[in-house]
Design a protein around this motif. Sequence first.
Motif, PDB file in Angstrom:
ATOM      1  N   ALA A  23     -10.269   0.298  -2.354  1.00 28.19           N
ATOM      2  CA  ALA A  23      -9.498   0.509  -3.580  1.00 28.19           C
ATOM      3  C   ALA A  23      -8.810  -0.784  -3.967  1.00 28.19           C
ATOM      4  O   ALA A  23      -8.438  -1.592  -3.109  1.00 28.19           O
ATOM      5  N   LEU A  24      -8.656  -0.991  -5.277  1.00 27.41           N
ATOM      6  CA  LEU A  24      -7.902  -2.134  -5.786  1.00 27.41           C
ATOM      7  C   LEU A  24      -6.626  -1.604  -6.416  1.00 27.41           C
ATOM      8  O   LEU A  24      -6.633  -0.558  -7.061  1.00 27.41           O
ATOM      9  N   SER A  25      -5.544  -2.335  -6.233  1.00 26.59           N
ATOM     10  CA  SER A  25      -4.286  -1.908  -6.845  1.00 26.59           C
ATOM     11  C   SER A  25      -3.440  -3.116  -7.211  1.00 26.59           C
ATOM     12  O   SER A  25      -3.741  -4.250  -6.821  1.00 26.59           O
ATOM     13  N   ILE A  26      -2.403  -2.828  -7.995  1.00 25.72           N
ATOM     14  CA  ILE A  26      -1.413  -3.828  -8.367  1.00 25.72           C
ATOM     15  C   ILE A  26      -0.116  -3.465  -7.662  1.00 25.72           C
ATOM     16  O   ILE A  26       0.260  -2.293  -7.623  1.00 25.72           O
ATOM     17  N   ALA A  27       0.525  -4.451  -7.094  1.00 26.79           N
ATOM     18  CA  ALA A  27       1.782  -4.203  -6.377  1.00 26.79           C
ATOM     19  C   ALA A  27       2.786  -5.287  -6.756  1.00 26.79           C
ATOM     20  O   ALA A  27       2.403  -6.306  -7.341  1.00 26.79           O
ATOM     21  N   PRO A  28       4.037  -5.093  -6.443  1.00 29.68           N
ATOM     22  CA  PRO A  28       5.050  -6.118  -6.723  1.00 29.68           C
ATOM     23  C   PRO A  28       4.722  -7.421  -5.996  1.00 29.68           C
ATOM     24  O   PRO A  28       4.004  -7.392  -4.990  1.00 29.68           O
ATOM     25  N   PRO A  29       5.251  -8.547  -6.476  1.00 35.12           N
ATOM     26  CA  PRO A  29       4.910  -9.859  -5.895  1.00 35.12           C
ATOM     27  C   PRO A  29       5.209  -9.953  -4.407  1.00 35.12           C
ATOM     28  O   PRO A  29       4.502 -10.635  -3.672  1.00 35.12           O
ATOM     29  N   GLU A  30       6.225  -9.242  -3.961  1.00 33.01           N
ATOM     30  CA  GLU A  30       6.637  -9.370  -2.558  1.00 33.01           C
ATOM     31  C   GLU A  30       5.921  -8.371  -1.640  1.00 33.01           C
ATOM     32  O   GLU A  30       6.237  -8.296  -0.461  1.00 33.01           O
ATOM     33  N   HIS A  31       4.946  -7.644  -2.196  1.00 32.54           N
ATOM     34  CA  HIS A  31       4.237  -6.611  -1.422  1.00 32.54           C
ATOM     35  C   HIS A  31       3.766  -7.134  -0.063  1.00 32.54           C
ATOM     36  O   HIS A  31       3.112  -8.162   0.036  1.00 32.54           O
ATOM     37  N   LEU A  32       4.091  -6.396   0.973  1.00 38.26           N
ATOM     38  CA  LEU A  32       3.652  -6.759   2.320  1.00 38.26           C
ATOM     39  C   LEU A  32       2.335  -6.060   2.627  1.00 38.26           C
ATOM     40  O   LEU A  32       2.240  -4.845   2.511  1.00 38.26           O
ATOM     41  N   ALA A  33       1.317  -6.844   3.016  1.00 36.52           N
ATOM     42  CA  ALA A  33       0.020  -6.258   3.344  1.00 36.52           C
ATOM     43  C   ALA A  33       0.144  -5.372   4.568  1.00 36.52           C
ATOM     44  O   ALA A  33       0.643  -5.809   5.603  1.00 36.52           O
ATOM     45  N   ASP A  34      -0.292  -4.129   4.462  1.00 39.84           N
ATOM     46  CA  ASP A  34      -0.275  -3.280   5.649  1.00 39.84           C
ATOM     47  C   ASP A  34      -1.623  -3.403   6.357  1.00 39.84           C
ATOM     48  O   ASP A  34      -2.472  -4.202   5.978  1.00 39.84           O
ATOM     49  N   ARG A  35      -1.822  -2.589   7.373  1.00 34.98           N
ATOM     50  CA  ARG A  35      -2.997  -2.705   8.244  1.00 34.98           C
ATOM     51  C   ARG A  35      -4.325  -2.713   7.480  1.00 34.98           C
ATOM     52  O   ARG A  35      -5.290  -3.355   7.902  1.00 34.98           O
ATOM     53  N   HIS A  36      -4.376  -1.972   6.363  1.00 34.23           N
ATOM     54  CA  HIS A  36      -5.643  -1.831   5.648  1.00 34.23           C
ATOM     55  C   HIS A  36      -5.744  -2.691   4.390  1.00 34.23           C
ATOM     56  O   HIS A  36      -6.749  -2.647   3.702  1.00 34.23           O
TER      57      HIS A  36
END
Length: 269
Positions: free
Chosen positions: A79-92
């Motif tokens: 899946a592709l998504s948009i997140a805030p600039p500070e988004h922390l990448a989780d395991r997936h």
Amino acid sequence: MPELAEVEFYRRVWAVGLGDVVTSIDLHPQARVFRGTEPDSLRPLAGSTFSSALAHGKQLLFGFQGAGWLGVHLGMSGALSIAPPEHLADRHDHLVLRTGTQSLVFRDPRMFGRVRFDLGSEPPEWWTSQPAQVLSQAFNRKRFAQFLERRQGTPLKALLLDQSLFPGIGNWMADEILWRARLHPAKLPNQLSKCETSRLWRITREVARDALRVIAPDWGEAPDDWLFNHRWKAGGICPRPHCRCPLARAELRGRTSCWCPQCQDLASS
DNA sequence: TACAATGTTTTAAG
DNA sequence: CCTTAAAACATTGT
């Protein structure tokens, strides 16, 4: 998950970032989604401008001015998504492109998906050499009939899933097509009349058009008169007005097929 | 617990 | 080189 229309939906999700400058990237170098690609080769993305977003069947291609081309396949769970600039990448979250205002996130728990990167100003060869889109002019009745002739021994369901012939068609679309065409999934191409072959061609394109119209803009819900909403339901019945027969399910070539035993008779033609 | 999930690639045989 | 079939891949949810 994603087939033709869902892939187009995800293309549009990332497309909101067009024109932005990528300030940095985060990735999981050991993730299986980078198989065949050196994760370090994506470095040129940092500092480049996100300039194009294309979809072709289940393939995605994102262009970055002065850097190259990011190819994405979403596999089964991508899946592709948009997140805030500070988004922390989780395991997936295996790849994150950060701009000043947002993060473009590629997520894929099962990792059947794939990411690749090619340098250059022109789209890479693997992209330009793809088979004709189902909704293109080149995908005409004659070409379709040739596919069926060449693959006489392959059940219709398995045939429709062949990405080298029908880019973008996946499991739910193939079931939807065969249900609308009133053809049993296990039927062989050489058992079809000329009329049925034409019908299958027409409906293949019709389902592609309908899927794009309903799903691509905002992942809209499928209408109840499609097979879509009934095929996984326990005790699901054929949504055709005068049928309402319990749907059948069976595994064919490693994928589950769903069909209406009443409307899609294996023997009839 | 065991099985199935909107997908492709690899491997093998004919 | 072409067609066909089955297993493998990895994780999560029921």
